[in-house]
Design a protein around this motif. Structure first.
Motif, PDB file in Angstrom:
ATOM      1  N   THR A   8      49.343  32.009  43.190  1.00 37.45           N
ATOM      2  CA  THR A   8      48.308  32.960  42.776  1.00 37.45           C
ATOM      3  C   THR A   8      48.879  34.072  41.896  1.00 37.45           C
ATOM      4  O   THR A   8      48.180  35.016  41.562  1.00 37.45           O
ATOM      5  CB  THR A   8      47.623  33.586  44.009  1.00 37.45           C
ATOM      6  N   ASN A  10      51.492  35.761  38.601  1.00 32.51           N
ATOM      7  CA  ASN A  10      51.484  35.783  37.127  1.00 32.51           C
ATOM      8  C   ASN A  10      51.943  34.457  36.522  1.00 32.51           C
ATOM      9  O   ASN A  10      51.439  34.032  35.488  1.00 32.51           O
ATOM     10  CB  ASN A  10      52.418  36.889  36.623  1.00 32.51           C
ATOM     11  N   VAL A  11      52.948  33.834  37.165  1.00 32.14           N
ATOM     12  CA  VAL A  11      53.457  32.547  36.661  1.00 32.14           C
ATOM     13  C   VAL A  11      52.714  31.389  37.332  1.00 32.14           C
ATOM     14  O   VAL A  11      52.327  30.417  36.670  1.00 32.14           O
ATOM     15  CB  VAL A  11      54.979  32.426  36.938  1.00 32.14           C
ATOM     16  N   ARG A  31      50.152  33.066  50.627  1.00 31.28           N
ATOM     17  CA  ARG A  31      49.762  33.543  51.964  1.00 31.28           C
ATOM     18  C   ARG A  31      48.287  33.900  52.047  1.00 31.28           C
ATOM     19  O   ARG A  31      47.754  34.093  53.114  1.00 31.28           O
ATOM     20  CB  ARG A  31      50.593  34.787  52.342  1.00 31.28           C
ATOM     21  N   THR A  32      47.634  34.040  50.867  1.00 31.19           N
ATOM     22  CA  THR A  32      46.273  34.586  50.861  1.00 31.19           C
ATOM     23  C   THR A  32      45.274  33.554  50.347  1.00 31.19           C
ATOM     24  O   THR A  32      45.167  33.333  49.133  1.00 31.19           O
ATOM     25  CB  THR A  32      46.213  35.850  49.967  1.00 31.19           C
ATOM     26  N   LEU A  47      56.620  31.907  52.958  1.00 30.38           N
ATOM     27  CA  LEU A  47      57.910  31.266  52.641  1.00 30.38           C
ATOM     28  C   LEU A  47      59.014  31.678  53.613  1.00 30.38           C
ATOM     29  O   LEU A  47      60.047  31.023  53.679  1.00 30.38           O
ATOM     30  CB  LEU A  47      58.337  31.621  51.214  1.00 30.38           C
ATOM     31  N   THR A  67      60.579  32.861  44.418  1.00 34.84           N
ATOM     32  CA  THR A  67      61.170  33.658  45.486  1.00 34.84           C
ATOM     33  C   THR A  67      60.800  35.108  45.246  1.00 34.84           C
ATOM     34  O   THR A  67      61.289  35.728  44.325  1.00 34.84           O
ATOM     35  CB  THR A  67      62.697  33.513  45.468  1.00 34.84           C
ATOM     36  N   PHE A 128      59.089  40.543  32.318  1.00 28.75           N
ATOM     37  CA  PHE A 128      57.786  39.895  32.121  1.00 28.75           C
ATOM     38  C   PHE A 128      56.834  40.805  31.323  1.00 28.75           C
ATOM     39  O   PHE A 128      56.747  42.015  31.611  1.00 28.75           O
ATOM     40  CB  PHE A 128      57.086  39.635  33.458  1.00 28.75           C
ATOM     41  N   ASN A 131      54.460  42.875  33.470  1.00 30.76           N
ATOM     42  CA  ASN A 131      54.831  44.147  34.109  1.00 30.76           C
ATOM     43  C   ASN A 131      53.947  45.281  33.580  1.00 30.76           C
ATOM     44  O   ASN A 131      53.799  46.309  34.242  1.00 30.76           O
ATOM     45  CB  ASN A 131      56.302  44.483  33.878  1.00 30.76           C
TER      46      ASN A 131
HETATM   47  N1  NAP Z   1      58.630  40.866  36.693  1.00 29.18           N
HETATM   48  C1  NAP Z   1      59.726  40.625  35.997  1.00 29.18           C
HETATM   49  O1  NAP Z   1      60.030  41.281  34.982  1.00 29.18           O
HETATM   50  C2  NAP Z   1      60.642  39.513  36.443  1.00 29.18           C
HETATM   51  C3  NAP Z   1      61.773  39.206  35.672  1.00 29.18           C
HETATM   52  C4  NAP Z   1      62.610  38.155  36.062  1.00 29.18           C
HETATM   53  C5  NAP Z   1      62.302  37.423  37.195  1.00 29.18           C
HETATM   54  N2  NAP Z   1      61.205  37.748  37.934  1.00 29.18           N
HETATM   55  C6  NAP Z   1      60.918  36.978  39.147  1.00 29.18           C
HETATM   56  O2  NAP Z   1      59.590  36.448  39.083  1.00 29.18           O
HETATM   57  C7  NAP Z   1      59.070  36.343  40.396  1.00 29.18           C
HETATM   58  C8  NAP Z   1      57.689  36.972  40.444  1.00 29.18           C
HETATM   59  O3  NAP Z   1      56.802  36.129  39.729  1.00 29.18           O
HETATM   60  P1  NAP Z   1      55.274  36.529  39.526  1.00 29.18           P
HETATM   61  O4  NAP Z   1      55.197  37.747  38.656  1.00 29.18           O
HETATM   62  O5  NAP Z   1      54.523  35.314  39.121  1.00 29.18           O
HETATM   63  O6  NAP Z   1      54.883  36.971  41.013  1.00 29.18           O
HETATM   64  P2  NAP Z   1      53.581  37.709  41.501  1.00 29.18           P
HETATM   65  O7  NAP Z   1      52.552  37.760  40.421  1.00 29.18           O
HETATM   66  O8  NAP Z   1      54.009  38.950  42.194  1.00 29.18           O
HETATM   67  O9  NAP Z   1      53.052  36.689  42.604  1.00 29.18           O
HETATM   68  C9  NAP Z   1      53.779  36.380  43.744  1.00 29.18           C
HETATM   69  C10 NAP Z   1      53.203  35.087  44.316  1.00 29.18           C
HETATM   70  O10 NAP Z   1      53.974  34.685  45.452  1.00 29.18           O
HETATM   71  C11 NAP Z   1      53.135  34.716  46.623  1.00 29.18           C
HETATM   72  N3  NAP Z   1      53.990  35.205  47.692  1.00 29.18           N
HETATM   73  C12 NAP Z   1      54.612  36.418  47.770  1.00 29.18           C
HETATM   74  N4  NAP Z   1      55.331  36.498  48.891  1.00 29.18           N
HETATM   75  C13 NAP Z   1      55.177  35.324  49.536  1.00 29.18           C
HETATM   76  C14 NAP Z   1      55.659  34.810  50.769  1.00 29.18           C
HETATM   77  N5  NAP Z   1      56.456  35.528  51.571  1.00 29.18           N
HETATM   78  N6  NAP Z   1      55.281  33.562  51.135  1.00 29.18           N
HETATM   79  C15 NAP Z   1      54.459  32.826  50.354  1.00 29.18           C
HETATM   80  N7  NAP Z   1      53.985  33.257  49.166  1.00 29.18           N
HETATM   81  C16 NAP Z   1      54.324  34.498  48.781  1.00 29.18           C
HETATM   82  C17 NAP Z   1      51.975  35.621  46.252  1.00 29.18           C
HETATM   83  O11 NAP Z   1      50.804  35.333  46.970  1.00 29.18           O
HETATM   84  P3  NAP Z   1      50.490  36.018  48.410  1.00 29.18           P
HETATM   85  O12 NAP Z   1      50.843  37.466  48.293  1.00 29.18           O
HETATM   86  O13 NAP Z   1      49.046  35.747  48.639  1.00 29.18           O
HETATM   87  O14 NAP Z   1      51.350  35.263  49.369  1.00 29.18           O
HETATM   88  C18 NAP Z   1      51.778  35.228  44.786  1.00 29.18           C
HETATM   89  O15 NAP Z   1      51.133  33.975  44.699  1.00 29.18           O
HETATM   90  C19 NAP Z   1      60.083  37.004  41.332  1.00 29.18           C
HETATM   91  O16 NAP Z   1      60.897  36.005  41.891  1.00 29.18           O
HETATM   92  C20 NAP Z   1      60.913  37.850  40.400  1.00 29.18           C
HETATM   93  O17 NAP Z   1      62.233  38.035  40.872  1.00 29.18           O
HETATM   94  C21 NAP Z   1      60.361  38.759  37.579  1.00 29.18           C
END
Ligand code: NAP
Length: 272
Positions: A8, A10-11, A31-32, A47, A67, A128, A131
């Motif tokens: 759910t 950004n990616v 989780r949601t 996770l 992660t 990203f 952000n």
């Molecule tokens: N933002 C940056 O600039 C940047 C740069 C490099 C790497 N990254 C990496 O990119 C990742 C974040 O990607 P994103 O922006 O797509 O994330 P995001 O939009 O914050 O979404 C996080 C996703 O993971 C789920 N989630 C979170 N905790 C969880 C858990 N404990 N168990 C199961 N599901 C879980 C969330 O749904 P629920 O909350 O409903 O579970 C949601 O679907 C991180 O690993 C970060 O280190 C980010």
């Protein structure tokens, strides 16, 4: 079948969409349940409780592994990999970070995937484009972006491009053992990002330079302390590698990475 964790986010959301459009069967995990993507199987799991993931992995050949900061705090990716291997998963694509290459983030997640016995691919995106959503409220309320290091430019990557590369590596052989660095097409500073959001809105958006301490206090509201410090270090004093545009998105997708202006235009409703 392909299982997508973080489905759910950004990616994850554009990844699920790209896989469905390519005709793949998908199991989405988060989780949601209320935010579950439509039209695919959904499995609710945390996770940090890897055994509960097993049903989501039944019948899956490939796994997209996200992660989150929550997961880093309490989870064991090695256990998740063991559950995946037992379920018959053959291939895993890990969303890691460019910060691992520069030593700003630990390599433990990548290590767990490399040691999993599965065919693995590691994606290391930089900063990203999404952000910028942290500015949505202030842009909506007063057409203002406050950020530190206003003139330090990084090649922000569009999560939809990360998703497109992930879809490729999940669906096709030939990416095993590869580490891809994913960036946008050009460095863009926070001040330029604010202007691009203004262009998308067709209204000016004011940029306000934020002190590092103030930015730290704000970011601690949604990120763990060590991640905040590492992020502020990248934003304020990026290395040459972190400022560089990587060729990987274009090489893999056969088209240039999307620009920040393109991201802003596609997400303009978040700022209205
Ligand atoms: N933002 C940056 O600039 C940047 C740069 C490099 C790497 N990254 C990496 O990119 C990742 C974040 O990607 P994103 O922006 O797509 O994330 P995001 O939009 O914050 O979404 C996080 C996703 O993971 C789920 N989630 C979170 N905790 C969880 C858990 N404990 N168990 C199961 N599901 C879980 C969330 O749904 P629920 O909350 O409903 O579970 C949601 O679907 C991180 O690993 C970060 O280190 C980010």
């Amino acid at each position: 079948m392909i299982t997508v964790t973080g489905a759910t986010g950004n990616v994850g959301r554009p990844l699920v969409q790209a896989l469905v459009e390519a005709g793949e069967e998908v199991t989405a995990v988060s989780r949601t349940a209320s935010r579950a993507p439509e039209g695919v199987r959904f499995h609710r799991a945390d996770l940090t409780e890897p055994r509960r993931l097993a049903p989501a992995l039944e019948g899956s050949d490939a796994l997209f592994m996200l992660t989150s900061a929550d997961f880093m705090a309490g989870g064991d990716l090695g256990e998740v990999m063991a559950v995946a291997r037992t379920a018959g998963v053959k291939r895993v694509v890990l969303l890691s970070s460019q910060g691992v290459a520069s030593g700003r983030h630990p390599s433990s997640m990548e290590d767990a995937v490399r040691q999993s016995g599965l065919e693995w691919t590691v994606l290391r995106p930089g900063n990203f484009a999404s952000n910028a959503l942290q500015w949505a409220d202030s842009v909506r309320d007063r057409r203002e972006v406050a950020a530190p290091f206003g003139d330090v430019a990084l090649p922000a990557v569009d999560p939809a491009d990360i998703a497109a590369v992930a879809a490729l590596a999940l669906r096709r052989p030939g990416h095993g053992g590869e580490v891809y660095t994913l960036t946008g097409p050009e460095p863009v500073s926070p001040r330029q990002q604010a202007a691009a959001i203004g262009d998308a809105l067709a209204e000016p958006v004011r940029f306000v330079e934020e002190a590092r301490d103030r930015a730290r206090a704000r970011m601690l509201g949604f990120m763990p302390g060590p991640v905040v410090e590492a992020t502020l270090d990248v934003l304020g004093a990026p290395s040459a590698a972190e400022r560089a545009v990587s060729p990987d998105v274009e090489r893999l997708l056969g088209r240039p990475p999307r620009t920040f202006a393109d991201w802003a235009a596609r997400h303009v409703t978040a700022f209205k």
